[in-house]
Enzyme design. Structure first.
Site, PDB file in Angstrom:
ATOM      1  N   HIS A  67      -7.105   5.206  27.338  1.00 31.41           N
ATOM      2  CA  HIS A  67      -6.489   4.909  26.041  1.00 31.41           C
ATOM      3  C   HIS A  67      -6.320   3.402  25.876  1.00 31.41           C
ATOM      4  O   HIS A  67      -6.647   2.625  26.777  1.00 31.41           O
ATOM      5  CB  HIS A  67      -5.157   5.644  25.876  1.00 31.41           C
ATOM      6  N   HIS A  69      -3.717   1.252  25.531  1.00 27.65           N
ATOM      7  CA  HIS A  69      -2.619   0.417  26.013  1.00 27.65           C
ATOM      8  C   HIS A  69      -3.138  -0.652  26.974  1.00 27.65           C
ATOM      9  O   HIS A  69      -4.048  -0.400  27.764  1.00 27.65           O
ATOM     10  CB  HIS A  69      -1.557   1.267  26.708  1.00 27.65           C
ATOM     11  N   ASP A  71      -2.035  -1.949  29.665  1.00 28.04           N
ATOM     12  CA  ASP A  71      -1.998  -1.706  31.111  1.00 28.04           C
ATOM     13  C   ASP A  71      -3.109  -0.748  31.551  1.00 28.04           C
ATOM     14  O   ASP A  71      -3.229  -0.438  32.737  1.00 28.04           O
ATOM     15  CB  ASP A  71      -0.625  -1.190  31.553  1.00 28.04           C
ATOM     16  N   HIS A 156       0.284  11.446  24.263  1.00 32.24           N
ATOM     17  CA  HIS A 156       0.652  10.079  24.636  1.00 32.24           C
ATOM     18  C   HIS A 156       0.526   9.101  23.472  1.00 32.24           C
ATOM     19  O   HIS A 156       1.510   8.697  22.896  1.00 32.24           O
ATOM     20  CB  HIS A 156      -0.159   9.605  25.840  1.00 32.24           C
ATOM     21  N   GLU A 202      -0.766  10.338  36.524  1.00 32.91           N
ATOM     22  CA  GLU A 202       0.328   9.373  36.361  1.00 32.91           C
ATOM     23  C   GLU A 202       1.633  10.015  36.798  1.00 32.91           C
ATOM     24  O   GLU A 202       1.778  11.248  36.798  1.00 32.91           O
ATOM     25  CB  GLU A 202       0.423   8.922  34.906  1.00 32.91           C
ATOM     26  N   HIS A 414       0.642   5.119  38.961  1.00 29.33           N
ATOM     27  CA  HIS A 414       1.410   4.760  37.755  1.00 29.33           C
ATOM     28  C   HIS A 414       2.848   5.250  37.863  1.00 29.33           C
ATOM     29  O   HIS A 414       3.354   5.972  36.999  1.00 29.33           O
ATOM     30  CB  HIS A 414       0.725   5.361  36.521  1.00 29.33           C
TER      31      HIS A 414
END
Length: 645
Positions: A67, A69, A71, A156, A202, A414
């Site tokens: 995705h 993001h 990070d 998410h 995660e 994560h």
């Protein structure tokens, strides 16, 4: 065969997600993120561990991004354009559309506003995106003839996906970030039940079990309403994509219902573009938003307006969404410095903040002062609320997903080390699955299965078409081997059932020959192929059993009665099988029992505890394959007493 996992980021920490997996000769990089809490070399994964010579094209087969993001994608332009990886990069269509916006916004904040050394340029971002291959959900993509991947909906943020990977017989899932519960603008994660060697998941909220969504929403709205009613300003640091849209929908609806006139603002720039894309990507949102789309677009916010930098010092209450979400820099930091000294104001942190950010410092215990740098200190008198609006799944969601997929192994990434250790023990004790939580730059090797596709010979197939049934009686309670007659505790209410077994497949033998495909052949066929004759090994024992003094061994009726009584006794003594009475002999699988009328039998052992005059002998024959069964029957026979006739 093994799956090798090199964790370059998000190992026992949250930030710069990056895991390199070697699976049956293919090497895949999952995510290529940056750490938002560092400005030195720790910002990026240590790519030298992939290739000391920097030959990344030969070292990696492909990259998969879950995705947008930072990070998870923040280091991608640096790796492809500066480090020089030219291979394919896979992500969903929404991620491909929104990742460049996030990357360019980050570049502007770090370079144009903070004056840092440029890590990658706008051109680098554009060239990086040219390498991207966009995929649809549940679309099986063949990267090459051996490697296939498939994306599954992760919740998410919009466009987030879990990725399934298969190379040969080895199969795994990398979850990225996901949410197992739906919210106001996204659905819950969805994935097929798969046969997996490994799940890499995660574990941001490894030990947290959240309250219901509705109670969290009430808490958030109550805090915001109280602040603005007292004339204060509310700062909601959030990333422009994801929680911002979720909370805007919530506040817009609340403002409409309560007729509040306090302005809600969105920091201008990236947010305008983000909302435009959200309107275009309705098919990736929750079912409720899709159902109402024809009459109302949920991202047309009636009470939310754009905010300009010049409005920071304007008097009066307001609510402001400002980026970035962890107050690691940018406009949210600029606003925080201005609003933090007032006790009337509120900073509400709706999600997780990584170590090193101001957001994390605020969440770790309300400080009165925060040192921004050597020359700048922020006076913190405002209210600080942490609200659980994170788009990550909680501990229950992680356990539910792992239980559903039931992989052979799990790797946690994560997350924070102590919480990961707790979750690891829970996975192992409750689900019986081996679990690992490696640190950054550590490698974990996971064994995987290798399946051999075997053909079948025509003779074997033909023989399998002829029945070779075996029958077994069991009671209605489901316990196999329970006799129709129950000697000790007869229960007439138990209705016998018949279990039917077909053991024709036992006549097949798997043959592996050099340069030939594995094949199942019939045992007779194999003997002919190797030029051998069938050999049977049979065992025999003449077993004594105590009988009545009046029993006449020479009398056929007495012998038949003893055999019948022996059948009844053994049926009571033994479980897990069915002894059949064929008149002159008893049979259980290959084990045969018959009365021995001979005075001398070569299979008889004379050293016996029974008196010769009180014993009847039964000849027993069996094959080697029933050795355990034979000893069970013989042990039972030697302890029997047939003096009842």
């Amino acid at each position: 065969m093994a799956i090798e996992c090199l964790v370059l980021g998000a190992g026992q920490e949250v930030g710069k997600s990056c895991v390199v997996v070697t699976i049956n000769g293919k090497r895949i990089m999952f995510d290529c993120g940056m750490h938002m809490g560092y400005l030195d070399h720790r910002r990026y994964p240590d790519f030298s561990r992939i290739s000391k010579l920097g030959d990344f094209d030969n070292a990696l087969t492909c990259i998969i991004i879950t995705h947008f993001h930072l990070d998870h994608v923040g280091a991608l332009p640096y790796f492809t354009e500066v480090c020089g990886f030219h291979g394919p990069v896979y992500m969903t269509y929404p991620t491909k559309a929104l990742a460049p916006l996030m990357l360019e916004d980050y570049r502007k904040v770090m370079v144009d506003r903070r004056g840092e050394e440029e890590q990658f340029t706008s051109d680098h971002i554009a060239e990086c995106m040219k390498k991207v291959v966009a995929v649809d959900l549940r679309q099986t993509v063949h990267v090459d003839e051996d490697l296939q991947i498939r994306a599954y909906y992760a919740g998410h943020v919009i466009g987030a996906a879990m990725f399934y990977v298969k190379v040969g017989d080895a199969e795994m899932v990398y979850t990225g970030d996901y949410n197992m519960t739906p919210d106001r603008h996204l659905g819950a994660a969805q994935i097929d039940r798969l046969r997996l060697d490994l799940v890499i998941t995660e574990s941001t909220y490894a030990t947290t079990i959240r309250d219901s969504r509705y109670s969290r929403e009430r808490e958030f709205l109550k805090a915001v309403h109280k602040c603005v009613s007292n004339g204060g300003k509310v700062l909601i640091p959030t990333f422009a994509l994801g929680r911002a849209q979720e909370l805007c929908i919530l506040l817009d609806d609340y403002w409409e219902r309560t007729n509040l006139k306090v302005p809600i603002y969105f920091s201008a720039g990236l947010t305008i573009q983000a909302n435009m894309y959200y309107k275009m990507l309705i098919s990736w949102t929750s079912q409720k938003i899709k159902d109402s789309y024809s009459t109302h677009n949920a991202f047309d916010f009636k009470h939310v307006h754009n905010f300009e930098r010049s409005m920071i010092n304007d008097p009066g209450p307001c609510v402001l969404f400002a980026t970035p979400g962890m107050i690691s820099g940018g406009f949210s930091l600029e606003v925080f410095k201005r609003w933090a000294p007032s006790e009337k104001n509120l900073v509400t942190l709706p999600g997780y903040c990584v170590a090193g950010t101001i957001g994390h410092k605020l969440m770790s215990g309300k400080p009165t002062k925060i040192d921004l740098d050597q020359d700048t200190q922020i006076d913190v008198r405002c209210q600080v609320h942490q609200l659980a609006f994170s788009p990550h799944t909680d501990s229950k969601g992680i356990m539910d997903l792992i239980k559903f997929l039931s992989p052979k192994h799990v790797i946690l990434v994560h997350g924070e080390k102590p919480k990961m250790a707790t979750l690891k023990e829970k996975i192992h004790s409750e689900l019986g699955i081996q679990c690992y939580y490696p640190a950054n730059n550590e490698t974990v090797c996971i064994p995987s299965c290798h399946y051999v596709k075997a053909g079948a010979s025509d003779i074997f197939i033909k023989r399998c078409q002829n029945p070779n049934f075996k029958f077994q009686k069991c009671s209605s309670s489901g316990a196999p081997g329970t006799s129709i007659q129950s000697c000790q505790n007869p229960d007439r209410s138990l209705t016998p059932r018949l279990q039917v077994k077909d053991e024709r497949v036992a006549e097949g033998i798997l043959v592996l020959e050099k340069s030939e495909r594995a094949k199942v052949v019939h045992q007779e066929e194999l003997l002919h192929r190797v030029g051998e004759k069938r050999h049977h090994i049979r065992f025999a024992y003449c077993c004594p059993v105590r009988v009545s003094d009046s029993t006449d061994i020479s009398s056929k009726s007495d012998r038949d009665s003893c055999l019948q009584l022996l059948h009844s006794k053994l049926s009571c003594e033994l479980s897990g099988g069915n002894i059949q009475n064929f008149g002159e002999n008893l049979q259980m699988d290959s084990f045969h029992i018959s009365v021995c009328p001979k005075d001398y039998c070569p299979y008889r052992i004379h050293e016996t505890s029974h008196s010769e005059t009180l014993a009847m002998y039964f000849c027993c024959f069996w094959e080697a394959i029933d050795e355990k069964l034979a000893w069970r029957i013989l042990s039972a026979m030697e302890n029997l007493d047939l003096r009842e006739i």
